[in-house]
Scaffold this motif. Structure first.
Motif, PDB file in Angstrom:
ATOM      1  N   TYR A 276      33.033  67.998  72.067  1.00 40.28           N
ATOM      2  CA  TYR A 276      33.091  69.006  71.187  1.00 40.28           C
ATOM      3  C   TYR A 276      32.217  70.142  71.465  1.00 40.28           C
ATOM      4  N   ILE A 277      31.802  70.311  72.620  1.00 41.01           N
ATOM      5  CA  ILE A 277      31.383  71.507  72.995  1.00 41.01           C
ATOM      6  C   ILE A 277      32.220  72.268  73.881  1.00 41.01           C
ATOM      7  N   PRO A 280      36.538  72.568  72.967  1.00 39.50           N
ATOM      8  CA  PRO A 280      36.736  73.694  71.833  1.00 39.50           C
ATOM      9  C   PRO A 280      36.845  75.203  72.177  1.00 39.50           C
ATOM     10  N   ALA A 281      35.649  75.345  72.885  1.00 38.86           N
ATOM     11  CA  ALA A 281      35.527  76.706  73.348  1.00 38.86           C
ATOM     12  C   ALA A 281      36.727  77.015  74.290  1.00 38.86           C
ATOM     13  N   ARG A 284      39.965  77.130  72.111  1.00 39.20           N
ATOM     14  CA  ARG A 284      40.180  78.283  71.559  1.00 39.20           C
ATOM     15  C   ARG A 284      40.936  79.406  72.322  1.00 39.20           C
ATOM     16  N   ILE A 285      40.370  79.752  73.507  1.00 42.02           N
ATOM     17  CA  ILE A 285      40.732  80.712  74.196  1.00 42.02           C
ATOM     18  C   ILE A 285      42.289  80.505  75.053  1.00 42.02           C
ATOM     19  N   ALA A 286      42.479  79.120  75.552  1.00 45.06           N
ATOM     20  CA  ALA A 286      43.718  79.014  76.240  1.00 45.06           C
ATOM     21  C   ALA A 286      44.843  78.703  75.473  1.00 45.06           C
ATOM     22  N   LEU A 287      44.498  77.953  74.392  1.00 38.95           N
ATOM     23  CA  LEU A 287      45.668  77.469  73.394  1.00 38.95           C
ATOM     24  C   LEU A 287      45.499  77.645  71.933  1.00 38.95           C
ATOM     25  N   PRO A 288      45.138  78.955  71.638  1.00 39.61           N
ATOM     26  CA  PRO A 288      45.015  79.247  70.101  1.00 39.61           C
ATOM     27  C   PRO A 288      45.888  78.613  69.329  1.00 39.61           C
ATOM     28  N   PRO A 292      43.062  73.641  65.280  1.00 37.36           N
ATOM     29  CA  PRO A 292      41.706  73.043  65.539  1.00 37.36           C
ATOM     30  C   PRO A 292      41.264  72.211  63.976  1.00 37.36           C
ATOM     31  N   LEU A 296      39.426  69.079  66.053  1.00 40.25           N
ATOM     32  CA  LEU A 296      37.963  68.945  65.930  1.00 40.25           C
ATOM     33  C   LEU A 296      37.673  67.902  65.029  1.00 40.25           C
ATOM     34  N   ILE A 300      35.046  65.012  66.460  1.00 42.86           N
ATOM     35  CA  ILE A 300      33.647  65.052  65.854  1.00 42.86           C
ATOM     36  C   ILE A 300      33.541  63.941  64.536  1.00 42.86           C
TER      37      ILE A 300
END
Lengths: 324, 102
Positions: A276-277, A280-281, A284-288, A292, A296, A300
């Motif tokens: 979960y760290i 997600p980052a 969010r960049i590679a597969l917007p 989420p 997520l 989580i």
């Protein structure tokens, strides 16, 4: 079985897990309890530093033992297998779209460092003695699953060029990985002499900081589940079955590679945990386009609490029962 | 006091694409900007908050003031970024007293 239940009861009544439940209850009740953002991030950094440093010191004391090497091999195998299984499962069972399934696969291919910390803490409190070099295995397992999941996404129709050098740099240089690996290296370099100087910091404060961090994780888990989560029952089932699959694979691999019960318990937890760290980052960049609102809360809000409350003692109990 | 009219752009994006936005601003000749942490809010997908350790959902607000042509060029580039990534931009005319600083 009695042993597993005893372990589970002891785990549920341990301070870290009770603080997690306190945070979750406060979150569901919409209490204004919250940790300042900087404190929560600071606690996360502390845990990464402490676990990495302790792992490095242990690795220096024992060297690259066959146990360590086998654990690395199993960790890598789990990191590559879990995204494939997660992707296939959520596509088949929950009919999740291809891109969101790849996002979920990245989360389950990577690991949760706090679940790892909880597993180490629990194993040590239960009299097992897992190798602290497993911190290095945890660090190694952070990224391959994310990259494997991005390959899965790139295979999909209409996928763009998602595996750019820029993206891979962001994945591999994620702050949590840099600190974990860096602290491991510092522990490796300074060894026992370094530990004597940092003992109070990395050992004395550890249990208290873990409680505070799990309090925050309880709040975050509750917030994720109540804040626009789009989890259908089939997805929730996936969030409960995937950790069991990861743990079963970890157990099978450990038995195949003749890894001891203590290390196996932690490796099963690593296989069962979801990121979960780092994930997600990267996602969010590679597969917007991945949702989420699905990956997520699944990671989580479902898998993390399951592992903390039930999984960690379950995996330890099964490892002890199955591995002589 | 004499003032000069410039354009202000405010951009709210998720933290992971902050560097890309900064690069697009720089490519448009905008080298002066401020980044703020956005705490929480409500968008078309519902309520959001900073989610603490979950880096991917942290939001940032970038505030830049620049000549209109630079802001227009940056807006065009960032609008293309928004075809894949979530985010919003606001534009307004502002008065400044030291235009050479922008």
């Amino acid at each position: 079985m009695e042993s597993i239940l005893t372990l589970a009861a002891a785990n549920l009544l341990s301070p870290p897990v009770l603080f997690f439940f306190l945070g979750a209850l406060a979150g569901f009740a919409r209490s204004d309890l919250s940790l300042p953002d900087a404190v929560a991030k600071g606690l996360s950094l502390y845990l990464l530093l402490a676990i990495g440093f302790k792992g490095g010191v242990a690795a220096q004391a024992h060297g690259l033992t066959p146990d360590f090497a086998r654990a690395i091999g199993l960790g890598l195998a789990l990191s590559l297998a879990m995204p494939l299984l997660a992707y296939g499962l959520v596509r088949a069972v929950a009919a999740v779209d291809r891109v969101t399934a790849a996002g979920i696969a990245a989360h389950y291919g990577s690991i949760s460092i706090v679940t790892f910390v909880a597993a180490m803490d629990f194993a040590e409190a239960s009299g097992l003695a897992p190798g602290r070099y497993l911190a290095a295995v945890a660090a190694i397992m952070e990224t391959p699953g994310i990259v494997a999941a991005l390959f899965l996404a790139a295979r999909g129709a209409g996928a763009g060029p998602r595996l750019s050098p820029h993206l891979l740099r962001d994945v591999f240089l994620n702050g949590s990985i840099v600190l974990l690996v860096g602290a491991f290296a510092i522990g490796l370099i300074t060894g026992d002499a370094g530990m004597k100087r940092l003992d109070l910091f990395v050992n004395g404060l550890f249990a208290g900081v873990l409680c505070l961090f799990l309090l925050e994780m309880g709040l975050v888990a509750a917030r994720r589940l109540t804040g626009g989560a789009q989890l259908r029952p089939a997805l929730v089932a996936c969030g409960l079955v995937l950790p069991l699959i990861g743990a079963a694979l970890g157990l099978g691999g450990a038995m195949l590679l003749q890894i001891g019960a203590a290390d196996a318990a932690v490796l099963m937890t690593l296989g069962a945990s979801a990121s979960y760290i780092a994930a997600p980052a990267a996602i969010r960049i590679a597969l917007p386009e991945a949702d989420p609102g699905v990956y997520l809360p699944l990671s989580i809000g479902v898998t993390f609490p399951f592992n903390i409350a039930i999984g960690v003692p379950l995996y330890a109990g099964v490892a002890v029962a199955m591995i002589p | 006091m004499k003032t000069h009219t410039l354009r202000k752009v405010e951009i709210i994006i998720e933290a992971p694409i902050l560097r890309q936005v900064e690069a697009l601003l720089a490519a448009s000749g905008i080298h002066v900007f401020t980044v703020l942490e956005a705490r929480e809010g409500r968008g078309i997908a519902g309520r959001w908050n900073d989610a603490h350790m979950v880096d991917g959902m942290d939001q940032r607000m970038v505030v830049a003031v620049a000549p209109p042509e630079s802001v227009a060029q940056a807006a065009e580039a960032i609008a293309q970024l928004f075809e894949r990534y979530p985010g919003v931009m606001f534009f307004s005319d502002v008065e400044v007293i030291r235009p050479e600083r922008f």
